[in-house]
Design an enzyme around this catalytic site. Sequence first.
Site, short mmCIF file in Angstrom:
data_model
loop_
_atom_site.label_atom_id
_atom_site.label_comp_id
_atom_site.label_asym_id
_atom_site.label_seq_id
_atom_site.Cartn_x
_atom_site.Cartn_y
_atom_site.Cartn_z
N LEU A 19 62.66 -5.65 68.24
CA LEU A 19 63.60 -5.16 69.29
C LEU A 19 64.29 -4.09 68.72
O LEU A 19 64.86 -4.06 67.34
CB LEU A 19 64.54 -6.32 69.55
CG LEU A 19 63.90 -7.48 70.05
CD1 LEU A 19 64.80 -8.83 70.57
CD2 LEU A 19 62.84 -7.08 71.19
N GLY A 26 60.44 -9.01 66.83
CA GLY A 26 59.62 -8.88 68.04
C GLY A 26 58.36 -8.29 67.96
O GLY A 26 57.53 -8.43 69.09
N ASN A 56 61.67 -12.62 61.24
CA ASN A 56 62.69 -12.69 60.31
C ASN A 56 64.11 -12.59 60.71
O ASN A 56 65.19 -12.27 59.80
CB ASN A 56 62.59 -11.24 59.32
CG ASN A 56 62.68 -9.70 60.45
OD1 ASN A 56 62.61 -10.06 61.58
ND2 ASN A 56 63.12 -8.79 59.79
N GLU A 57 64.31 -13.25 61.87
CA GLU A 57 65.58 -12.96 62.67
C GLU A 57 66.98 -13.45 61.87
O GLU A 57 67.95 -13.05 61.61
CB GLU A 57 65.48 -14.07 63.96
CG GLU A 57 65.05 -13.00 65.15
CD GLU A 57 63.70 -12.71 65.18
OE1 GLU A 57 62.89 -13.35 64.10
OE2 GLU A 57 62.95 -12.37 65.98
N1 CO8 Z 1 65.69 -1.17 65.67
C1 CO8 Z 1 66.45 0.15 65.62
N2 CO8 Z 1 65.94 1.18 64.60
C2 CO8 Z 1 65.05 0.67 63.68
C3 CO8 Z 1 64.51 -0.55 63.52
C4 CO8 Z 1 64.91 -1.69 64.76
N3 CO8 Z 1 64.26 -2.84 64.76
N4 CO8 Z 1 63.85 -0.67 62.57
C5 CO8 Z 1 63.90 0.55 61.74
N5 CO8 Z 1 64.77 1.17 62.25
C6 CO8 Z 1 65.17 2.73 62.33
C7 CO8 Z 1 65.50 2.92 60.86
O1 CO8 Z 1 67.29 2.65 60.68
C8 CO8 Z 1 65.47 4.16 60.63
O2 CO8 Z 1 66.38 4.84 61.01
P1 CO8 Z 1 66.77 6.40 60.38
O3 CO8 Z 1 65.49 7.36 60.42
O4 CO8 Z 1 67.79 6.94 61.46
O5 CO8 Z 1 67.34 6.06 58.98
C9 CO8 Z 1 64.05 4.41 61.14
O6 CO8 Z 1 64.06 3.54 62.03
C10 CO8 Z 1 62.93 4.43 60.24
O7 CO8 Z 1 62.87 3.07 59.53
P2 CO8 Z 1 62.49 2.77 57.99
O8 CO8 Z 1 62.79 4.03 57.33
O9 CO8 Z 1 62.95 1.75 57.46
O10 CO8 Z 1 60.78 2.92 58.39
P3 CO8 Z 1 59.60 2.22 57.53
O11 CO8 Z 1 58.52 3.06 57.83
O12 CO8 Z 1 60.08 2.51 55.89
O13 CO8 Z 1 59.66 0.86 57.56
C11 CO8 Z 1 59.83 -1.03 59.01
C12 CO8 Z 1 59.32 0.39 58.76
C13 CO8 Z 1 59.11 -2.07 57.89
C14 CO8 Z 1 59.45 -1.49 60.44
C15 CO8 Z 1 61.33 -1.13 58.75
O14 CO8 Z 1 61.84 -0.28 59.65
C16 CO8 Z 1 61.92 -2.58 59.16
O15 CO8 Z 1 61.84 -3.59 58.38
N6 CO8 Z 1 62.86 -2.56 60.02
C17 CO8 Z 1 63.67 -3.60 60.60
C18 CO8 Z 1 62.78 -4.61 61.42
C19 CO8 Z 1 63.53 -5.62 61.76
O16 CO8 Z 1 64.26 -6.54 61.05
N7 CO8 Z 1 63.62 -6.01 63.07
C20 CO8 Z 1 64.25 -6.87 63.85
C21 CO8 Z 1 64.70 -6.64 65.12
S1 CO8 Z 1 65.40 -8.15 66.03
C22 CO8 Z 1 64.37 -8.90 66.99
O17 CO8 Z 1 63.10 -7.98 67.04
C23 CO8 Z 1 64.36 -9.91 67.63
C24 CO8 Z 1 65.53 -10.29 67.94
C25 CO8 Z 1 65.83 -11.64 68.77
C26 CO8 Z 1 66.75 -11.98 69.31
C27 CO8 Z 1 67.95 -12.87 68.82
C28 CO8 Z 1 68.86 -13.24 69.82
C29 CO8 Z 1 70.23 -13.23 69.22
#
Ligand code: CO8
Length: 260
Positions: free
Chosen positions: A66, A111, A135-136
């Site tokens: 998400l 997500g 990983n929530e």
């Molecule tokens: N949402 C918004 N922005 C994001 C997200 C995200 N999920 N993930 C990464 N970004 C952004 C980063 O902040 C970065 O922004 P900027 O360029 O402005 O600094 C840009 O995207 C690129 O990210 P990375 O440099 O980290 O890219 P990498 O290629 O090195 O890594 C990954 C890619 C592995 C995907 C890494 O970005 C990562 O681990 N992201 C976090 C993923 C995460 O933790 N997602 C959880 C989302 S919560 C969810 O999906 C379910 C929630 C359920 C709801 C619960 C109810 C309360």
Amino acid sequence: SNDKILVEMDESTGVAVMKMKNPPVNGLSLELLTEFSISLEKLEIDRGCRGLILTSASPKVFSAGLDITEMCGKSAEHYAAFWKAVQEMWLKLFGSNMVTIAAINGSSPAGGCLMAMCCDYRIMADSPKYAIGLNETQLGIVAPFWFKDTMTHTVGSRVTEQSLQLGQMYPAPAALKFGLVDQLVPEDKVQITAAAAMAQWLSVPDHARQITKPMIRKPIVDRLVKQREADIDNFVSFISKESIQKSLQAYMDRLKQKKQ
Ligand code: CO8
């Protein structure tokens, strides 16, 4: 606009390839999710379409899950609309009549993992650099019951309990070991392997397969259908809490700092 979901339909095989395209990391924004559900619905009612391969247009990331910015500093109305779109994506994909195969060509947290688990079969790029999991809890948030149900459906209760509490991300080889993904292949073979697996799944008569699939999935789908509104209210009140907003903000800051 209509550009976050790319669909290529092969009339001769009856297989559609759907690519998520929301650079840089395929964050599941309200816009992407809305487009996803509309595209999936179109394929679902197209009698010529029997199978769906879900993948990412970006190399290295299947989906970052998400879009966290949709859950930070917005109104209650926005949170409700966003959550409804997340539910809709899940109901349509988990409940699809088509054969669905995830071609996981990169990292797939939260997500992203949910979408992959909704599919009938998962093929992942064989690299320890790519990880998948729910990983929530690591973000200080809680995967809702239907995320949990989807994981239990995929890997069973014991692995789900431990994985969810720890918010564990599994590198591809570990994910294969307990069946979170079904097959690992070199990165450049993910698409062709998905097409081959699809051909095998489609060799089963549709009518028989389409009765079998909901025997297992319909009760899981119905559980959310019955409490959709309550689940939205629950999400909105949880995500609006100041303490939760603080942990999400801190997590976003950590993501950005990681780069410097
Ligand atoms: N949402 C918004 N922005 C994001 C997200 C995200 N999920 N993930 C990464 N970004 C952004 C980063 O902040 C970065 O922004 P900027 O360029 O402005 O600094 C840009 O995207 C690129 O990210 P990375 O440099 O980290 O890219 P990498 O290629 O090195 O890594 C990954 C890619 C592995 C995907 C890494 O970005 C990562 O681990 N992201 C976090 C993923 C995460 O933790 N997602 C959880 C989302 S919560 C969810 O999906 C379910 C929630 C359920 C709801 C619960 C109810 C309360």
